[in-house]
Design a protein around this motif. Structure first.
Motif, PDB file in Angstrom:
ATOM      1  N   ASP A  42      53.973  80.758 143.396  1.00 63.81           N
ATOM      2  CA  ASP A  42      53.009  80.228 144.352  1.00 63.81           C
ATOM      3  C   ASP A  42      51.857  81.209 144.503  1.00 63.81           C
ATOM      4  O   ASP A  42      52.019  82.289 145.048  1.00 63.81           O
ATOM      5  CB  ASP A  42      53.706  79.988 145.695  1.00 63.81           C
ATOM      6  CG  ASP A  42      52.810  79.312 146.702  1.00 63.81           C
ATOM      7  OD1 ASP A  42      51.613  79.108 146.413  1.00 63.81           O
ATOM      8  OD2 ASP A  42      53.309  78.984 147.783  1.00 63.81           O
ATOM      9  N   SER A  43      50.681  80.827 144.027  1.00 68.61           N
ATOM     10  CA  SER A  43      49.551  81.751 144.060  1.00 68.61           C
ATOM     11  C   SER A  43      49.170  82.157 145.479  1.00 68.61           C
ATOM     12  O   SER A  43      48.542  83.189 145.686  1.00 68.61           O
ATOM     13  CB  SER A  43      48.341  81.149 143.341  1.00 68.61           C
ATOM     14  OG  SER A  43      47.926  79.977 143.994  1.00 68.61           O
ATOM     15  N   ASP A  44      49.538  81.361 146.469  1.00 70.86           N
ATOM     16  CA  ASP A  44      49.251  81.730 147.853  1.00 70.86           C
ATOM     17  C   ASP A  44      50.065  82.933 148.300  1.00 70.86           C
ATOM     18  O   ASP A  44      49.697  83.597 149.262  1.00 70.86           O
ATOM     19  CB  ASP A  44      49.547  80.568 148.799  1.00 70.86           C
ATOM     20  CG  ASP A  44      48.563  79.424 148.634  1.00 70.86           C
ATOM     21  OD1 ASP A  44      47.464  79.663 148.094  1.00 70.86           O
ATOM     22  OD2 ASP A  44      48.896  78.304 149.037  1.00 70.86           O
ATOM     23  N   THR A  45      51.170  83.215 147.623  1.00 70.18           N
ATOM     24  CA  THR A  45      52.014  84.322 148.046  1.00 70.18           C
ATOM     25  C   THR A  45      51.729  85.604 147.268  1.00 70.18           C
ATOM     26  O   THR A  45      52.299  86.635 147.561  1.00 70.18           O
ATOM     27  CB  THR A  45      53.513  83.975 147.906  1.00 70.18           C
ATOM     28  OG1 THR A  45      53.792  83.718 146.534  1.00 70.18           O
ATOM     29  CG2 THR A  45      53.881  82.780 148.751  1.00 70.18           C
ATOM     30  N   LEU A  46      50.829  85.552 146.281  1.00 71.29           N
ATOM     31  CA  LEU A  46      50.495  86.752 145.533  1.00 71.29           C
ATOM     32  C   LEU A  46      49.593  87.641 146.369  1.00 71.29           C
ATOM     33  O   LEU A  46      48.691  87.173 147.056  1.00 71.29           O
ATOM     34  CB  LEU A  46      49.777  86.403 144.227  1.00 71.29           C
ATOM     35  CG  LEU A  46      50.579  85.655 143.173  1.00 71.29           C
ATOM     36  CD1 LEU A  46      49.687  85.345 141.979  1.00 71.29           C
ATOM     37  CD2 LEU A  46      51.777  86.447 142.737  1.00 71.29           C
ATOM     38  N   SER A  47      49.833  88.933 146.267  1.00 69.62           N
ATOM     39  CA  SER A  47      48.951  89.880 146.944  1.00 69.62           C
ATOM     40  C   SER A  47      47.635  89.938 146.178  1.00 69.62           C
ATOM     41  O   SER A  47      47.525  89.459 145.048  1.00 69.62           O
ATOM     42  CB  SER A  47      49.598  91.265 146.988  1.00 69.62           C
ATOM     43  OG  SER A  47      49.624  91.823 145.685  1.00 69.62           O
ATOM     44  N   ALA A  48      46.649  90.561 146.771  1.00 71.82           N
ATOM     45  CA  ALA A  48      45.347  90.698 146.107  1.00 71.82           C
ATOM     46  C   ALA A  48      45.498  91.472 144.800  1.00 71.82           C
ATOM     47  O   ALA A  48      44.906  91.107 143.780  1.00 71.82           O
ATOM     48  CB  ALA A  48      44.359  91.391 147.038  1.00 71.82           C
ATOM     49  N   ASP A  49      46.296  92.538 144.817  1.00 71.31           N
ATOM     50  CA  ASP A  49      46.522  93.328 143.603  1.00 71.31           C
ATOM     51  C   ASP A  49      47.202  92.509 142.517  1.00 71.31           C
ATOM     52  O   ASP A  49      46.876  92.621 141.336  1.00 71.31           O
ATOM     53  CB  ASP A  49      47.356  94.579 143.904  1.00 71.31           C
ATOM     54  CG  ASP A  49      46.582  95.625 144.682  1.00 71.31           C
ATOM     55  OD1 ASP A  49      45.325  95.578 144.665  1.00 71.31           O
ATOM     56  OD2 ASP A  49      47.228  96.494 145.291  1.00 71.31           O
TER      57      ASP A  49
END
Length: 72
Positions: free
Chosen positions: A34-41
């Protein structure tokens, strides 16, 4: 690095991710679906990998030719 994909029951998913995040950052990079749960890094790392692939640089990926063949 090697890549592992896991399919787990939704009920244990948070526990698995929490465990993986306890491992040393230099040894493990957790990239969730889920791309919403990826951190900025993590988003930057994925974007950088995609840019290298689009530029034709697959040197960082082991056995990339066999992976490309699966998608063609």
């Amino acid at each position: 690095m090697k890549t592992i994909s896991l399919e787990v029951e939704e009920s244990i998913y948070p526990n698995i991710v929490s465990f993986l995040r306890l491992l040393p950052n230099q040894s493990v990079h957790v990239l969730e679906d889920d791309s919403d749960t990826l951190s900025a890094d993590e988003r930057i790392a994925v974007a950088n990998s995609q840019a290298r692939l689009q530029a034709g640089d697959d040197s960082e990926f082991e056995d990339w030719d066999s992976v490309k063949a699966d998608f063609q």
